[in-house]
Design an enzyme around this catalytic site. Structure first.
Site, PDB file in Angstrom:
ATOM      1  CD  GLU A  98     -15.767  10.441  31.488  1.00 16.43           C
ATOM      2  OE1 GLU A  98     -15.841  11.685  31.434  1.00 16.43           O
ATOM      3  OE2 GLU A  98     -14.715   9.839  31.771  1.00 16.43           O
TER       4      GLU A  98
ATOM      5  CG  HIS B  37     -14.325   5.747  27.520  1.00 16.23           C
ATOM      6  ND1 HIS B  37     -14.955   6.137  28.691  1.00 16.23           N
ATOM      7  CD2 HIS B  37     -13.107   5.262  27.885  1.00 16.23           C
ATOM      8  CE1 HIS B  37     -14.144   5.896  29.714  1.00 16.23           C
ATOM      9  NE2 HIS B  37     -13.019   5.367  29.259  1.00 16.23           N
TER      10      HIS B  37
ATOM     11  CB  CYS C  76      -7.957   9.451  41.000  1.00 14.89           C
ATOM     12  SG  CYS C  76      -9.320   8.557  40.213  1.00 14.89           S
TER      13      CYS C  76
END
EC number: 1.17.7.4
Length: 326
Positions: A141, A139, A27
């Site tokens: 993030e 995680h 991405c």
């Protein structure tokens, strides 16, 4: 040869074909993060320190190590006076402040779509709103987003977590999500939050990123046409894991591989249609290597499916322009 233990030869059905999901692979945020590391090395020379894996893909990380990147988990591992790059997953405010206090040269490779969530969190906490984050505990993030503020953040991973959740003021609450979640799972949890907290505020635009949604939609389209789906991605990649789950929820056997040699011939034995996709952190070179391995197992045809053509790009941080990196 028909044995599923065969390393090569005709294992798949004689008329087998590979269906390629579109879009798949890198991405814009991953492209940007990798380019930041490569340009920093070109400008400042090796070594360049990167806090956490720049993206969750073993191939990418090993390739950058060869070019001069050193991956660390804590800033204390970065010698004073050196350069540090924050990974695409983002970091907490405490990590950012520590790097500044130590005088490290900082390049921030946080995906701009993750930064958008950080800005939302800071703004809503300034307004005194409690925030529920939907995400996976541990995680990076999630840790980075939860760490944008000192208090008032609540993590939920399931509908059951929502049932147990108690907030100080149910009328002043908002939600944000990890950007790489399953779109369907997140929708279910959001529904539970709305039912329990009718006044809950949602982001103006959903936090799950365009690339996550597009790749999941592509698998939803592809999976019903397949006998088996192979996802190219590393085990610690959240978005790649979600792609495997999306296929499985549609009743199709799905497997995730980090390299072509991990493909078990038994997975494709006698199969006619084999779907291939790749997580947003998996390079196309790996997807092509998987296709080459499937050809060795007797698959002769490759058909690219129709799908969204992505034309997204994000600017690089200041100081990493083309002339400087040349």
């Amino acid at each position: 040869m028909s044995s599923t233990d065969t390393l090569s030869g005709q294992v798949a059905a004689a008329d087998a074909e590979i269906l390629l999901a579109q879009p798949r692979g890198f991405c814009a945020g991953v492209d940007r993060a990798i380019e930041i590391v490569e340009r920093a090395i070109a400008m400042h020379g090796a070594p360049i320190y990167v806090r956490h894996e720049i993206v969750h893909n073993k191939y990418v990380v090993e390739d950058l190590k060869k070019k001069g990147a050193i991956f660390v988990e804590e800033l204390e591992e970065v010698p004073s006076g050196n350069t540090v790059i924050f990974s695409a997953h983002g970091v907490s405010k405490a990590v950012r402040d520590e790097a500044a206090v130590r005088g490290l040269r900082i390049y921030d490779a946080t995906c701009p779509l993750v930064t958008k969530v950080h800005v939302e969190v800071a703004k809503m906490r300034q307004e005194g709103v409690d925030i529920v984050m939907i995400g996976h505990k541990g995680h990076p993030e999630v840790e980075g987003t939860m760490g944008q503020v000192e208090r008032g953040m609540h993590l939920v991973e399931s509908v059951e977590d929502v049932r147990r959740l108690e907030l100080p003021d149910p009328e002043r609450v908002a939600l944000v999500t990890q950007t790489t979640l399953s779109v369907d799972d997140a929708a279910e949890i959001i529904g539970a939050l709305k039912a329990k907290f009718p006044a809950i505020r949602e982001p103006k635009k959903q936090d799950i990123c365009y690339a996550t949604q597009n790749r999941q939609d592509a698998v939803k389209f592809m999976a019903p046409q397949c006998d088996v789906v192979i996802v190219v991605g590393s085990p610690n990649s959240s978005n790649s894991s979600r792609l495997r789950e999306v296929a499985e929820k549609r009743g199709v056997a799905a497997y995730m591989v980090d390299a072509p040699e991990q493909i078990d011939p038994a997975w494709v034995a006698g199969k006619r249609r084999i779907g291939v996709t790749a997580g947003a952190s998996a390079p196309e070179v790996l997807a092509q290597a998987v296709i080459a391995r499937l050809r060795e197992l007797g698959v002769t045809n490759v058909r690219a499916l129709e799908g969204i053509e992505e034309n997204v790009s994000f600017p690089l941080p200041r100081g990493l322009n083309l002339s400087s990196a040349a």
